[in-house]
Scaffold this motif. Structure first.
Motif, PDB file in Angstrom:
ATOM      1  N   SER A  10       0.936  -1.151  -0.268  1.00  0.00           N
ATOM      2  CA  SER A  10       0.015   0.064   0.036  1.00  0.00           C
ATOM      3  C   SER A  10       0.720   1.177  -0.145  1.00  0.00           C
ATOM      4  O   SER A  10       1.872   1.241   0.530  1.00  0.00           O
ATOM      5  CB  SER A  10      -0.889  -0.169   1.098  1.00  0.00           C
ATOM      6  N   ARG A  12      -0.927   4.519   0.539  1.00  0.00           N
ATOM      7  CA  ARG A  12      -1.537   5.500   1.136  1.00  0.00           C
ATOM      8  C   ARG A  12      -0.918   6.352   2.345  1.00  0.00           C
ATOM      9  O   ARG A  12      -0.434   5.626   3.168  1.00  0.00           O
ATOM     10  CB  ARG A  12      -3.043   4.685   1.619  1.00  0.00           C
ATOM     11  N   ARG A  16      -1.256   1.442   7.109  1.00  0.00           N
ATOM     12  CA  ARG A  16      -0.726   0.592   8.162  1.00  0.00           C
ATOM     13  C   ARG A  16       0.342  -0.365   7.550  1.00  0.00           C
ATOM     14  O   ARG A  16       0.957  -0.994   8.397  1.00  0.00           O
ATOM     15  CB  ARG A  16      -1.907  -0.306   8.726  1.00  0.00           C
ATOM     16  N   PRO A  88      -2.823  -5.138   2.115  1.00  0.00           N
ATOM     17  CA  PRO A  88      -4.085  -4.937   2.652  1.00  0.00           C
ATOM     18  C   PRO A  88      -5.001  -5.510   1.657  1.00  0.00           C
ATOM     19  O   PRO A  88      -4.657  -5.906   0.501  1.00  0.00           O
ATOM     20  CB  PRO A  88      -4.051  -3.660   2.857  1.00  0.00           C
ATOM     21  N   GLU A  89      -6.447  -5.614   2.374  1.00  0.00           N
ATOM     22  CA  GLU A  89      -7.518  -6.058   1.375  1.00  0.00           C
ATOM     23  C   GLU A  89      -8.271  -4.785   1.175  1.00  0.00           C
ATOM     24  O   GLU A  89      -8.696  -3.923   1.841  1.00  0.00           O
ATOM     25  CB  GLU A  89      -8.262  -6.782   1.969  1.00  0.00           C
ATOM     26  N   TYR A  90      -8.224  -4.241  -0.311  1.00  0.00           N
ATOM     27  CA  TYR A  90      -8.838  -3.218  -0.940  1.00  0.00           C
ATOM     28  C   TYR A  90     -10.046  -3.680  -1.707  1.00  0.00           C
ATOM     29  O   TYR A  90      -9.607  -4.358  -2.769  1.00  0.00           O
ATOM     30  CB  TYR A  90      -7.989  -2.169  -1.571  1.00  0.00           C
ATOM     31  N   ASN A  91     -11.238  -3.523  -1.082  1.00  0.00           N
ATOM     32  CA  ASN A  91     -12.544  -4.038  -2.072  1.00  0.00           C
ATOM     33  C   ASN A  91     -12.331  -5.305  -2.484  1.00  0.00           C
ATOM     34  O   ASN A  91     -12.240  -5.861  -3.592  1.00  0.00           O
ATOM     35  CB  ASN A  91     -12.813  -3.015  -3.256  1.00  0.00           C
ATOM     36  N   ARG A  92     -11.809  -6.218  -1.562  1.00  0.00           N
ATOM     37  CA  ARG A  92     -11.969  -7.632  -1.730  1.00  0.00           C
ATOM     38  C   ARG A  92     -10.682  -8.230  -2.641  1.00  0.00           C
ATOM     39  O   ARG A  92     -10.705  -9.245  -3.244  1.00  0.00           O
ATOM     40  CB  ARG A  92     -13.309  -8.241  -2.456  1.00  0.00           C
ATOM     41  N   TYR A 119      -3.519  -8.003   5.619  1.00  0.00           N
ATOM     42  CA  TYR A 119      -4.307  -7.497   7.046  1.00  0.00           C
ATOM     43  C   TYR A 119      -5.680  -6.829   6.284  1.00  0.00           C
ATOM     44  O   TYR A 119      -5.758  -6.514   5.165  1.00  0.00           O
ATOM     45  CB  TYR A 119      -3.583  -6.672   7.837  1.00  0.00           C
ATOM     46  N   THR A 121     -10.092  -6.446   7.621  1.00  0.00           N
ATOM     47  CA  THR A 121     -11.199  -7.120   8.588  1.00  0.00           C
ATOM     48  C   THR A 121     -11.294  -8.554   9.016  1.00  0.00           C
ATOM     49  O   THR A 121     -11.661  -9.003   9.718  1.00  0.00           O
ATOM     50  CB  THR A 121     -12.577  -6.145   8.384  1.00  0.00           C
TER      51      THR A 121
END
Ligand SMILES: Cc1cc2nc3c(=O)[nH]c(=O)nc-3n(C[C@H](O)[C@H](O)[C@H](O)COP(=O)(O)O)c2cc1C
Length: 203
Positions: A10, A12, A16, A88-92, A119, A121
């Motif tokens: 990521s 952004r 994280r 991370p997971e962005y929009n699955r 990582y 939810t």
């Protein structure tokens, strides 16, 4: 010696991912092969390469790069034997920044091994499944064991509702053994693929 890159997927502001990558590097230091100096773990941050959306005319398979940012990214990835993708997971799925960075190159990834620390939810597992499929096309051997950190249980935030709080990675006790098992598999597969990498370099 196996050179492992921990790639932060990521980019952004407030992400994280940088803290997760740091946890991976720190927790890797107690792995036997790394303690013995048989493997090294370095962090590679896609954000530092300033890659735009893919702007090379030729598909990466041909290795004919026009842009300096591509050459820099190519030299960096080519210098490693194995990868741990921190995603991370962005929009699955995976963040566009990571998929884009993969698409920029081809041979630099090939005949190398990869593991995953995700990582989200739900531990980011859907991103990892997409990543495995994409990496197959650039001939990356993805190991089975992966680490999936849950946002609500494996991080500590001063304000959990604030998406700009990168939080601290405070993983459950089962995650470090899983990381070490993944590193075992990564180092073994990277070693097994070494003759193929040498063959590729000779052509
Ligand atoms: C664009 C976007 C989409 C997201 N989609 C998901 C998702 O599909 N599943 C999930 O578990 N978390 C999702 N999240 C939450 C992220 O997992 C969480 O914000 C994570 O910290 C993002 O990684 P980063 O901080 O390194 O950018 C999403 C976050 C963003 C910014």
């Amino acid at each position: 010696m196996t050179k492992i890159a921990v790639i932060i997927g990521s980019t952004r502001p407030g992400r994280r991912g940088a803290n997760v990558a740091q946890w991976v590097q720190d927790a890797s230091n107690s792995h036997e092969a790394i303690k013995a100096g048989d493997a090294t773990v370095e962090i590679v941050d896609i954000a530092e390469f300033g890659l735009p959306l893919l702007d090379e005319a030729m598909p990466a398979l041909f290795g004919q790069y026009r842009n300096e940012h591509t050459h820099q990214w190519s030299r960096t990835i080519a210098s490693y034997d194995a990868f741990v993708f921190v995603t991370p997971e962005y929009n699955r799925s995976v963040p566009a920044s990571l998929k884009n960075a993969i698409d920029f190159l081809y041979h630099e990834w090939s005949n190398k091994a990869a593991g995953f620390v995700s990582y989200g939810t739900q531990g980011g597992v859907r991103a990892v499944e997409h990543l495995r499929t994409a990496l197959a096309e650039v001939k990356v051997a993805d190991v089975a064991t992966a680490v999936g950190l849950q946002i609500f249980t494996d991080f500590t935030f001063s304000d959990p509702t604030n998406p700009l709080d990168p939080g601290t990675v405070t993983p459950g006790p089962h995650h470090e053994p899983a990381l070490h098992k993944m590193l075992d598999e990564l180092i073994a597969w990277s070693g097994a693929l070494k003759p193929l990498r040498a063959e590729g370099a000779a052509h």
